[in-house]
Design a protein around this motif. Structure first.
Motif, PDB file in Angstrom:
ATOM      1  N   UNK A  98       4.062  56.919  48.709  1.00 34.67           N
ATOM      2  CA  UNK A  98       4.927  57.330  49.875  1.00 34.67           C
ATOM      3  C   UNK A  98       6.430  57.645  49.664  1.00 34.67           C
ATOM      4  N   UNK A  99       6.898  56.832  48.795  1.00 32.93           N
ATOM      5  CA  UNK A  99       8.131  57.270  48.426  1.00 32.93           C
ATOM      6  C   UNK A  99       8.586  58.622  47.773  1.00 32.93           C
ATOM      7  N   UNK A 100       7.657  58.982  46.915  1.00 36.19           N
ATOM      8  CA  UNK A 100       7.743  60.369  46.162  1.00 36.19           C
ATOM      9  C   UNK A 100       7.176  61.578  47.329  1.00 36.19           C
ATOM     10  N   UNK A 101       6.625  61.020  48.250  1.00 39.77           N
ATOM     11  CA  UNK A 101       6.284  62.113  49.242  1.00 39.77           C
ATOM     12  C   UNK A 101       7.590  62.688  50.051  1.00 39.77           C
ATOM     13  N   UNK A 102       8.678  61.919  49.896  1.00 41.12           N
ATOM     14  CA  UNK A 102       9.801  62.376  50.661  1.00 41.12           C
ATOM     15  C   UNK A 102      10.423  63.500  49.583  1.00 41.12           C
ATOM     16  N   UNK A 103      10.172  63.519  48.394  1.00 45.82           N
ATOM     17  CA  UNK A 103      10.903  64.367  47.464  1.00 45.82           C
ATOM     18  C   UNK A 103      10.079  65.657  47.370  1.00 45.82           C
ATOM     19  N   UNK A 104       8.685  65.339  47.337  1.00 47.97           N
ATOM     20  CA  UNK A 104       7.455  66.477  46.865  1.00 47.97           C
ATOM     21  C   UNK A 104       6.095  66.079  47.733  1.00 47.97           C
TER      22      UNK A 104
ATOM     23  N   UNK B 297      13.499  58.035  33.607  1.00 47.72           N
ATOM     24  CA  UNK B 297      14.647  58.847  33.999  1.00 47.72           C
ATOM     25  C   UNK B 297      15.529  59.152  32.914  1.00 47.72           C
ATOM     26  N   UNK B 298      15.847  58.180  32.135  1.00 41.52           N
ATOM     27  CA  UNK B 298      16.683  58.953  30.793  1.00 41.52           C
ATOM     28  C   UNK B 298      16.020  59.840  29.838  1.00 41.52           C
ATOM     29  N   UNK B 299      14.837  60.109  30.072  1.00 43.26           N
ATOM     30  CA  UNK B 299      14.148  61.236  29.470  1.00 43.26           C
ATOM     31  C   UNK B 299      14.733  62.315  29.670  1.00 43.26           C
ATOM     32  N   UNK B 300      15.465  62.455  31.105  1.00 40.04           N
ATOM     33  CA  UNK B 300      16.218  63.813  31.607  1.00 40.04           C
ATOM     34  C   UNK B 300      17.638  63.796  31.318  1.00 40.04           C
ATOM     35  N   UNK B 301      18.521  64.704  31.053  1.00 42.11           N
ATOM     36  CA  UNK B 301      19.753  64.794  30.790  1.00 42.11           C
ATOM     37  C   UNK B 301      20.500  64.832  32.128  1.00 42.11           C
ATOM     38  N   UNK B 302      21.903  64.566  31.976  1.00 44.52           N
ATOM     39  CA  UNK B 302      22.686  64.852  33.463  1.00 44.52           C
ATOM     40  C   UNK B 302      22.179  63.950  34.497  1.00 44.52           C
ATOM     41  N   UNK B 303      22.029  62.749  34.289  1.00 47.96           N
ATOM     42  CA  UNK B 303      21.718  61.880  35.329  1.00 47.96           C
ATOM     43  C   UNK B 303      22.789  61.350  36.004  1.00 47.96           C
TER      44      UNK B 303
ATOM     45  N   UNK C 209      24.694  59.631  39.568  1.00 44.20           N
ATOM     46  CA  UNK C 209      24.905  58.336  40.327  1.00 44.20           C
ATOM     47  C   UNK C 209      23.771  58.088  41.373  1.00 44.20           C
ATOM     48  N   UNK C 210      24.036  59.350  42.037  1.00 41.90           N
ATOM     49  CA  UNK C 210      22.759  59.460  43.339  1.00 41.90           C
ATOM     50  C   UNK C 210      21.132  59.389  42.731  1.00 41.90           C
ATOM     51  N   UNK C 211      21.159  60.061  41.643  1.00 36.31           N
ATOM     52  CA  UNK C 211      19.709  59.998  41.246  1.00 36.31           C
ATOM     53  C   UNK C 211      19.443  58.644  40.639  1.00 36.31           C
ATOM     54  N   UNK C 212      20.594  57.931  39.951  1.00 35.72           N
ATOM     55  CA  UNK C 212      20.470  56.652  39.376  1.00 35.72           C
ATOM     56  C   UNK C 212      19.876  55.679  40.513  1.00 35.72           C
ATOM     57  N   UNK C 213      20.805  55.777  41.682  1.00 38.08           N
ATOM     58  CA  UNK C 213      20.290  54.983  42.665  1.00 38.08           C
ATOM     59  C   UNK C 213      19.100  55.353  43.641  1.00 38.08           C
ATOM     60  N   UNK C 214      18.703  56.468  43.792  1.00 37.65           N
ATOM     61  CA  UNK C 214      17.229  56.685  44.246  1.00 37.65           C
ATOM     62  C   UNK C 214      16.213  56.792  43.800  1.00 37.65           C
ATOM     63  N   UNK C 215      16.328  57.182  42.226  1.00 38.37           N
ATOM     64  CA  UNK C 215      15.329  56.939  41.422  1.00 38.37           C
ATOM     65  C   UNK C 215      15.153  55.736  40.474  1.00 38.37           C
ATOM     66  N   UNK C 216      15.951  55.095  40.542  1.00 39.95           N
ATOM     67  CA  UNK C 216      15.989  53.800  39.795  1.00 39.95           C
ATOM     68  C   UNK C 216      15.993  52.375  40.600  1.00 39.95           C
TER      69      UNK C 216
END
Length: 454
Positions: free
Chosen positions: A321-327, A395-401, A403-410
Motif C-alpha cells: 500500500x505504501x509503494x502504491x503512493x509512488x507507483x 536505498x544506499x545502492x543508489x547514489x545521491x540520496x 534527506x527527503x528520500x531518506x525520510x520517506x524511504x527509510x
C-alpha cells in the motif's frame, strides 16, 4: 501502667509482653500463655466512665463469632473472662498471627503489583466465602488494610493472608441486615453501611477499597471521587479488566455491585466483565473452557506463527500500500515483494525472541503488566532497528540520496514496520495472558466443585 502491672491485672496465666493498641475503653496487648508457651492476642474492654452498652454487645458478639468459626486464615478463639482487679473489664483471648498488617506496608509506601493484588484478593475472597456461608452469614463490616495480616514466605508468592479483628462483625439474622450500630472505617465503608445496613456486598466494597489503597498507597478517603466513585484508574498501571473489576467491587450502589464473594472470585479469575452493571448468578465453568498450562513447545509455536502471520503479513500488506503512493500497479507488487522479504524473516526472529523472553523470565506469568511492557518495548526496538538496516541497505545502492528520500524511504517504512510487528506482539501477549487467566479459572472451578461437594 507498666507491662508487669498490666499482666497482673489480667491473669497470671497470661504474661503481657507489650501493648499493641489503645483507644477509648479498649486495649489490645500481646501476651504469652504461661501454660502453653504460645503467644496470644488479648483484647480488653474496660467498664470505664465512657463505657456504652453497644461496645459490650459488639465485644461479646466478636467472642461468640470467633468461637463458632474454624478457618486457618482467621484467628482462633482461646478464652473469654472478666478481670476484676482495678477497673472492671472483659478480656478476649485469641491466637496471635506473627506478620505485618497491610496498613504497615502502606506506611512504607510499598506499591503492590497487579498479580500480588490478585493473590491477596483470591485469599480474602475465599475467607469471605467461608464467612458468608455460615448460618446465619457473618459479615465482617470493617475490611481494611490494618485488619489484614500478611505473613510473607521465601518463595515468589505474596504469602499467606489472614483476616483479623472481628470487633465490628454482624450476623444477618435480622431482616435485611439492619442494625442500629453503625461501625466501620470511613473510606472503606460502602454508603449503605452508614445507614446501618450490611450485606455480603458490603464486605466486597471494603475489599475493593482495600486493594485500591494498596495499589495507590493512598487511603480511599484521600482519593478523588466522582458521583461517589473512587477515581483511581489514572494512578495505576493495571490491565483494563482488573481496573473494571475493582470499579465493580466499589460501586456506590449495592444493586450495581457484585453480590457475593463467590461471584467476585469467578469474575476475577475468569475475566468476567459486567454487561449491564448487575451480576448475581454464578455460571459454572465447563471443562472445555479450562486450559492446560502451556509447555515450551506450544509457547514457541504460538509466538512464531502469530508473529509471522500477523506481523509479517501486515508488513507485506502495508509495504504494498505504501509503494502504491509512488507507483500504482507495478509499484504495489514490488512493494509487497520487498515487504515480504523483510516481514517473514523478521516475523520468525521476532517470534523466537519473544518466546525466549517469555520462557526465561515470565514462565509462569507473575506480572502481566511488566510482561506486556517488556515484550512490546523489545519488539518495537528490534523491529525498528532491523527495518532501518534493511531499508537503508536498499536505498544506499543508489547514489545521491537526499534527506527527503531518506525520510520517506527509510525512516517512515521502518516505523510502519515496527507498528505492524507491534500488532503481532500484542496478539502473543493477549494469548499468553488469556491462557494464564484460564489456568486461574481452573483453580476457581476446582474450588467451586469442592464447595459444591461439601
Amino acid at each position: 501502667m507498666t507491662d508487669k502491672q498490666m499482666g497482673e491485672q489480667i491473669l497470671q496465666r497470661y504474661e503481657v509482653q507489650k501493648q499493641l493498641g489503645k483507644k477509648a475503653g479498649r486495649k489490645t496487648v500481646l501476651a504469652r500463655d504461661s501454660q502453653t508457651g504460645q503467644m496470644v492476642i488479648i483484647k480488653l474492654l474496660s467498664f470505664s466512665s465512657d463505657f456504652v452498652w453497644d461496645d459490650l454487645k459488639l465485644f461479646e458478639r466478636e467472642a461468640e463469632t470467633l468461637k463458632s468459626l474454624a478457618h486457618p486464615a482467621i484467628p482462633s478463639y482461646i478464652d473469654y473472662f472478666e478481670v476484676e482487679e482495678g477497673s472492671r473489664s472483659c478480656a478476649l483471648v485469641q491466637t496471635y498471627i506473627e506478620g505485618q498488617s497491610l496498613e504497615q506496608y502502606m506506611q512504607t509506601k510499598r506499591l503492590f503489583t497487579e498479580d500480588e493484588l490478585h493473590d491477596i484478593a483470591e485469599q480474602l475472597l475465599q475467607i469471605l466465602i467461608y464467612l458468608h456461608e455460615q448460618h446465619p452469614p457473618v459479615i465482617h463490616r470493617d475490611i481494611k488494610p490494618s485488619n489484614i495480616v500478611l505473613v510473607e514466605n521465601s518463595k515468589d508468592e505474596i504469602g499467606k493472608v489472614y483476616l483479623v479483628d472481628f470487633g465490628s462483625v454482624q450476623t444477618l439474622a435480622s431482616k435485611a441486615g439492619k442494625t442500629v450500630t453503625v461501625v466501620g472505617t470511613y473510606g472503606y465503608m460502602p454508603p449503605e453501611q452508614f445507614g446501618g445496613y450490611a450485606t455480603p456486598a458490603s464486605d466486597l466494597y471494603g475489599l475493593g477499597a482495600t486493594l485500591i489503597a494498596l495499589a495507590t498507597a493512598t487511603h480511599p478517603a484521600d482519593l478523588p471521587q466522582k458521583d461517589m466513585r473512587l477515581e483511581f484508574a489514572e494512578l495505576v498501571n493495571f490491565t483494563p479488566a482488573f481496573i473494571e473489576w475493582l470499579e465493580w467491587l466499589t460501586e456506590p450502589s449495592a444493586d450495581k455491585r457484585l453480590k457475593t464473594p463467590m461471584a467476585a472470585l469467578q469474575a476475577l479469575l475468569t475475566g468476567q466483565m459486567r454487561s449491564d452493571g448487575d451480576y448475581t448468578a454464578i455460571d459454572t465453568i465447563s471443562h472445555s473452557a479450562i486450559a492446560q498450562p502451556i509447555n515450551s513447545t506450544q509457547l514457541f509455536w504460538e509466538t512464531v506463527w502469530r508473529s509471522v502471520v500477523y506481523g509479517g503479513g501486515m508488513v507485506t500488506l502495508t509495504a504494498g500500500l505504501y509503494t502504491t503512493i509512488w507507483a500504482p500497479g507495478i509499484g504495489t507488487i514490488f512493494g509487497g515483494y520487498v515487504g515480504a522479504l523483510l516481514g517473514i524473516p523478521l516475523g520468525i526472529v521476532n517470534g523466537i525472541l519473544i518466546a525466549l523472553i517469555t520462557r526465561l523470565f515470565f514462565f509462569p506469568l507473575k506480572n502481566a503488566y511488566l510482561y506486556r511492557r517488556v515484550v512490546n518495548m523489545t519488539s518495537a526496538i528490534f523491529s525498528t532497528a532491523s527495518a532501518l538496516y534493511y531499508f537503508k541497505a536498499l536505498l544506499y545502492n543508489h547514489a545521491n540520496v537526499n534527506i527527503q528520500e531518506l525520510l520517506f524511504l527509510t525512516v517512515a517504512p521502518s516505523l510502519i514496520t515496527a507498528l505492524c510487528m507491534g500488532v503481532a506482539s500484542r496478539s502473543i501477549v493477549n494469548f499468553y495472558e488469556n491462557r494464564h487467566r484460564k489456568i486461574r479459572s481452573q483453580r476457581f472451578y476446582s474450588y467451586f466443585q469442592a464447595q459444591e461437594e461439601e
